[in-house]
Scaffold this motif. Sequence first.
Motif, PDB file in Angstrom:
ATOM      1  N   ASP A 261       3.308  13.630  -1.984  1.00  0.00           N
ATOM      2  CA  ASP A 261       4.444  12.956  -1.353  1.00  0.00           C
ATOM      3  C   ASP A 261       4.000  11.641  -0.740  1.00  0.00           C
ATOM      4  OD1 ASP A 261       6.080  15.090  -1.979  1.00  0.00           O
ATOM      5  OD2 ASP A 261       5.677  16.117  -0.080  1.00  0.00           O
ATOM      6  N   ALA A 262       4.850  10.647  -0.868  1.00  0.00           N
ATOM      7  CA  ALA A 262       4.582   9.381  -0.195  1.00  0.00           C
ATOM      8  C   ALA A 262       4.759   9.569   1.298  1.00  0.00           C
ATOM      9  CB  ALA A 262       5.527   8.301  -0.708  1.00  0.00           C
ATOM     10  N   LEU A 263       3.849   8.994   2.076  1.00  0.00           N
ATOM     11  CA  LEU A 263       3.986   9.079   3.529  1.00  0.00           C
ATOM     12  C   LEU A 263       5.240   8.339   3.956  1.00  0.00           C
ATOM     13  CD1 LEU A 263       0.320   8.650   4.768  1.00  0.00           C
ATOM     14  CD2 LEU A 263       1.626  10.751   4.443  1.00  0.00           C
ATOM     15  N   ALA A 264       5.929   8.931   4.922  1.00  0.00           N
ATOM     16  CA  ALA A 264       7.290   8.488   5.237  1.00  0.00           C
ATOM     17  C   ALA A 264       7.319   7.168   5.975  1.00  0.00           C
ATOM     18  CB  ALA A 264       7.993   9.557   6.063  1.00  0.00           C
ATOM     19  N   THR A 265       8.079   6.258   5.409  1.00  0.00           N
ATOM     20  CA  THR A 265       8.463   5.035   6.107  1.00  0.00           C
ATOM     21  C   THR A 265       9.917   4.784   5.765  1.00  0.00           C
ATOM     22  OG1 THR A 265       6.233   4.139   5.914  1.00  0.00           O
ATOM     23  CG2 THR A 265       7.989   2.596   6.473  1.00  0.00           C
TER      24      THR A 265
ATOM     25  N   ASP B 158       8.221   5.134  11.006  1.00  0.00           N
ATOM     26  CA  ASP B 158       6.962   5.004  10.281  1.00  0.00           C
ATOM     27  C   ASP B 158       6.068   6.185  10.640  1.00  0.00           C
ATOM     28  OD1 ASP B 158       4.768   4.248   8.898  1.00  0.00           O
ATOM     29  OD2 ASP B 158       4.391   2.384   9.972  1.00  0.00           O
ATOM     30  N   LYS B 159       6.016   7.142   9.734  1.00  0.00           N
ATOM     31  CA  LYS B 159       5.210   8.329   9.976  1.00  0.00           C
ATOM     32  C   LYS B 159       3.727   8.001  10.010  1.00  0.00           C
ATOM     33  CE  LYS B 159       4.534  12.766  10.447  1.00  0.00           C
ATOM     34  NZ  LYS B 159       4.915  13.463  11.684  1.00  0.00           N
TER      35      LYS B 159
ATOM     36  N   GLY C   1      -0.019   4.317  13.544  1.00  0.00           N
ATOM     37  CA  GLY C   1      -1.150   4.805  14.330  1.00  0.00           C
ATOM     38  C   GLY C   1      -0.970   4.625  15.820  1.00  0.00           C
ATOM     39  N   SER C   2       0.203   4.132  16.246  1.00  0.00           N
ATOM     40  CA  SER C   2       0.417   3.854  17.667  1.00  0.00           C
ATOM     41  C   SER C   2       0.842   5.087  18.443  1.00  0.00           C
ATOM     42  CB  SER C   2       1.485   2.766  17.820  1.00  0.00           C
ATOM     43  OG  SER C   2       2.725   3.207  17.291  1.00  0.00           O
ATOM     44  N   GLY C   3       1.120   6.185  17.725  1.00  0.00           N
ATOM     45  CA  GLY C   3       1.607   7.384  18.395  1.00  0.00           C
ATOM     46  C   GLY C   3       3.109   7.407  18.545  1.00  0.00           C
ATOM     47  N   LYS C   4       3.753   6.289  18.248  1.00  0.00           N
ATOM     48  CA  LYS C   4       5.205   6.208  18.293  1.00  0.00           C
ATOM     49  C   LYS C   4       5.700   5.938  16.887  1.00  0.00           C
ATOM     50  CE  LYS C   4       9.051   3.779  20.518  1.00  0.00           C
ATOM     51  NZ  LYS C   4       9.440   2.666  21.410  1.00  0.00           N
ATOM     52  N   GLU C   5       6.572   6.815  16.405  1.00  0.00           N
ATOM     53  CA  GLU C   5       7.022   6.728  15.019  1.00  0.00           C
ATOM     54  C   GLU C   5       8.371   6.034  14.877  1.00  0.00           C
ATOM     55  OE1 GLU C   5       4.904  10.966  13.762  1.00  0.00           O
ATOM     56  OE2 GLU C   5       7.048  10.867  14.145  1.00  0.00           O
TER      57      GLU C   5
ATOM     58  N   ARG D 267       0.844  -1.191   0.000  1.00  0.00           N
ATOM     59  CA  ARG D 267       0.000   0.000   0.000  1.00  0.00           C
ATOM     60  C   ARG D 267       0.876   1.237   0.000  1.00  0.00           C
ATOM     61  NH1 ARG D 267      -3.659   2.489   4.713  1.00  0.00           N
ATOM     62  NH2 ARG D 267      -5.183   3.606   3.459  1.00  0.00           N
ATOM     63  N   VAL D 268       0.713   2.083  -1.016  1.00  0.00           N
ATOM     64  CA  VAL D 268       1.507   3.299  -1.135  1.00  0.00           C
ATOM     65  C   VAL D 268       0.604   4.489  -0.871  1.00  0.00           C
ATOM     66  CG1 VAL D 268       3.031   4.666  -2.589  1.00  0.00           C
ATOM     67  CG2 VAL D 268       2.957   2.174  -2.842  1.00  0.00           C
ATOM     68  N   ALA D 269       0.882   5.268   0.166  1.00  0.00           N
ATOM     69  CA  ALA D 269       0.035   6.395   0.548  1.00  0.00           C
ATOM     70  C   ALA D 269       0.692   7.703   0.156  1.00  0.00           C
ATOM     71  CB  ALA D 269      -0.211   6.362   2.053  1.00  0.00           C
ATOM     72  N   PHE D 270      -0.119   8.656  -0.284  1.00  0.00           N
ATOM     73  CA  PHE D 270       0.357   9.973  -0.678  1.00  0.00           C
ATOM     74  C   PHE D 270      -0.440  11.024   0.076  1.00  0.00           C
ATOM     75  CE2 PHE D 270       1.346   7.128  -4.094  1.00  0.00           C
ATOM     76  CZ  PHE D 270       2.568   7.535  -4.586  1.00  0.00           C
ATOM     77  N   ASP D 271       0.220  12.150   0.363  1.00  0.00           N
ATOM     78  CA  ASP D 271      -0.492  13.248   1.020  1.00  0.00           C
ATOM     79  C   ASP D 271      -0.958  14.266  -0.004  1.00  0.00           C
ATOM     80  OD1 ASP D 271       1.721  14.718   0.291  1.00  0.00           O
ATOM     81  OD2 ASP D 271       2.537  14.881   2.330  1.00  0.00           O
ATOM     82  N   GLU D 272      -1.451  15.412   0.486  1.00  0.00           N
ATOM     83  CA  GLU D 272      -2.023  16.402  -0.428  1.00  0.00           C
ATOM     84  C   GLU D 272      -0.990  17.035  -1.342  1.00  0.00           C
ATOM     85  OE1 GLU D 272      -1.004  18.436   3.461  1.00  0.00           O
ATOM     86  OE2 GLU D 272      -1.942  16.562   2.795  1.00  0.00           O
ATOM     87  N   ASN D 273       0.304  16.868  -1.042  1.00  0.00           N
ATOM     88  CA  ASN D 273       1.350  17.428  -1.896  1.00  0.00           C
ATOM     89  C   ASN D 273       1.903  16.416  -2.891  1.00  0.00           C
ATOM     90  OD1 ASN D 273       1.330  19.961  -0.548  1.00  0.00           O
ATOM     91  ND2 ASN D 273       2.516  19.056   1.116  1.00  0.00           N
TER      92      ASN D 273
END
Length: 861
Positions: free
Chosen positions: A439-443, A466-467, A470-474, A431-437
């Motif tokens: 950009d791929a979400l950072a991993t 891992d940006k 969802g755990s609150g810890k990146e 799964r490749v996620a992109f934001d409004e700019n």
Amino acid sequence: MSEVFLCLIISIMANMDHKCKLRDTFDLNGMYKKGHIMLGGLFEISFKTIIPEFLDFSVFQWAQTMVFAIEEINKDQTLLPNVTLGYRIFDNCVRLPVALRAAVTLVGGLDEVSTEINCNGAPPVLAIVGDPGSTHSIALSRIVGLFRMPMVSYYATCACLSNKQEYPSFFRTIPSDTFQVKAMAQIIKYFNWSWVGIIGSDDDYGQYAVRTFYEEIAKFGCISFSETIPKVNEIGKVQQIINTIKQSTAKVITVFSSGVDVTALVREAVRQNITDRQWIASEGWSTSTVLSSKENFRSFGGTIGIAIRRGNIPGLNEFLLQVHPDINSGKNVIQQFWEKMFECRFSENITNSFSWKECTGEENINNTQSAYSDVSDLRASYNVYKAVYAIAHALHNLNSCEKGNGPFENNSCADIVHVQPWQVNTHSGERVAFDENGDALATYDIVNWQLNTDGNTEIKTIGVFDKASGSGKELFLKENEMFWNFASGKPPQSVCSKSCLPGTRKATRKGEPVCCFDCIPCAEGEISGQTDADECDKCQPDSWSNPERTQCVQKEVEFLSYEDALGIALTAVSLSGAALSLAVLAVFIYYRETPVVKANNSELSFLLLISLILCFLCSLCFIGKPTYLTCILRHVVFGISFVLCISCILVKTIVVIMAFKATLPGKNIMKWFRSLQQRGTVFLFTLIQALICVIWVVISPPAPSRNTKYQNSKIILECDIGSITGFSCLMGYIGFLASICFVLAFLARKLPDNFNEAKFITFSMIIFCTVWLTFIPAYISTPGKYTVAVEIFTILASSFGIITTIFFPKCYIILIRPERNTKKFLMPIPANTGYKAGTNPGQGANPPRDTHKHTHTPSTH
């Protein structure tokens, strides 16, 4: 997923309708294959434009990965069916001019173009995979963006490229440097490194990253130094950077650069044997097998780096090993790769007399080991793979759109104005996620340079950032798997100043960064319960700092207690004085019929002794924890007892004077001051003091208080006097009576008598006044419970002064010298005086006539 596809589709469609005209052609190295739809590609394969001296095998793998992805899509019957993708890939030679030529060529094409006004048909390429460099991508995006041609970069990370207004058709499958900097800053913060050096390459990638890094580090640390790696290899500048590293106290150095740009710095650091430094590598060089070589390990072993997320591409290894040079295929870059791999030259490329081994094209690539064929650590290649599939899915959606059922306004399949955040599922299933700019979400993978069992350097993954977690810890790190290139084998300390321990606070040094400070102990009454406290916290009024200044503790409550040694001693003295007074009273009662007791005005003596007992006992009210009752009692009992005592002494003095100072012969004035008048006078004087006490208690009575002014570390429990006026009246009245008594006794001190009581009263008043005058400064200057002790001591001293000066001489005669306890000894008066010997003047005896001069005058008692 649909949003990114729509964005790419619109850019592609814009290019389909674009009118073009070929202006110029360039001689570029690359690879080409014809297809229905052409995709462009830009890669930094070699380092020079003419006869490359260096060809990066790993980057050539990236280009081959693009070819592999296109071939895989062409074989897929579900993705873009009946559509064949082609490619035109160019080597930009890590040169911006070459990259610009390549981009213009991709936009304009290499084929002959019709001279007709309207030239319809597909553009040379519909999208470009690349460019890998941020600076190149910025320049190229401004050009291809005019044609709305999508550029999907797999390695350009500059945060500036996220600006969709400036770069509307730019996309990337690698996270922005904004996330990389955050990841690096979190690693630095994780190990409590607050003093960091930073080095950046002299390009948009390095300088934008340095600027963002400054902002992140400022939240918890400071930058020790900042240097820039020149794009041109200037040995003087590189040596200056090394000297800065040597002189700095920072143990942690962060470098934002590509592998090519940082190479000179790495070599110089190794040459000068720079050790004892912890390097933090950006993704541009963190996985470089060249820089992480065994030769560099002494200086750069243990380097922690940010790496692009590793992926797996099934079948890529077999495809890479199938590469084969073909002179007539238009893939001249493969020939260069082949020549570099096998250190040979094809016959048409041998242009000088140097003895080259001729390439046959039949060399077995399966027998080689290089970064090209290593698919165990696919990072940039994986991003190239995802970029191709992102474009393919966008084209597939465009190809599958049904007229009237499109996802756009009015269900159209053509136009889109606004681009929204999107997501796309690639063929690999990730799964490749992109934001409004776009950009791929950072991993990111966190890597660490270590030595493996063979003695070679291994770039080992020891964590992940891992940006999208969802755990609150990146940030996740495996500390037990990390290698530290220090003698201690532990993480270094990189601070300008060591942490201030609890109990101290930081005091910044003038003209230095905030991370450079001195540790100042907290003042009394203040604490700091944490490390590196900026300020000390004040304790509450009822608490105080402990000696370490780390926590507030309840203040010691101090008062004169019966359990204290001083309290016990004063209690013993007080009871002894009361017992002594009681004993004297018992002696006087027992010998009340003797001349000494009678001559001493027994009634007033008994009352005086009772008042002295009360004076001694009232001091006990001053010992113990103050309460409302004891605070009132101690002053009331004290005031009334002493006034009663002084009143008795004053009346005794008046009686003596009246008995011996009667100047009228034959007049007996003592009849006007008999026992009733004497008792009434004592009662009146005492009543006045009692009224003063009553008024004081009613208006503003004494009350217990917690005094924190004299001693900050203690709470002194004491009795607040309430009304100062009331206390002043009480003490002033006692002083007034004592002064009158002293003056009268002093005037009567020379009356003729063997046993003149006025002398003893004078002595007692001298002692009394001296003690109480001394009490005032001692009371003011003595702190804590000793203030009460001074007051008790004054009461006891003045009481003992009275009992010793007035009653001890009489007890001496009564008990030790009874032969003197006679009328003859007390009043040896001749017969012609007319005075009846042994008569108590206080009982109405006639005063003596002073008509003759006698050796012994009548007793005044």
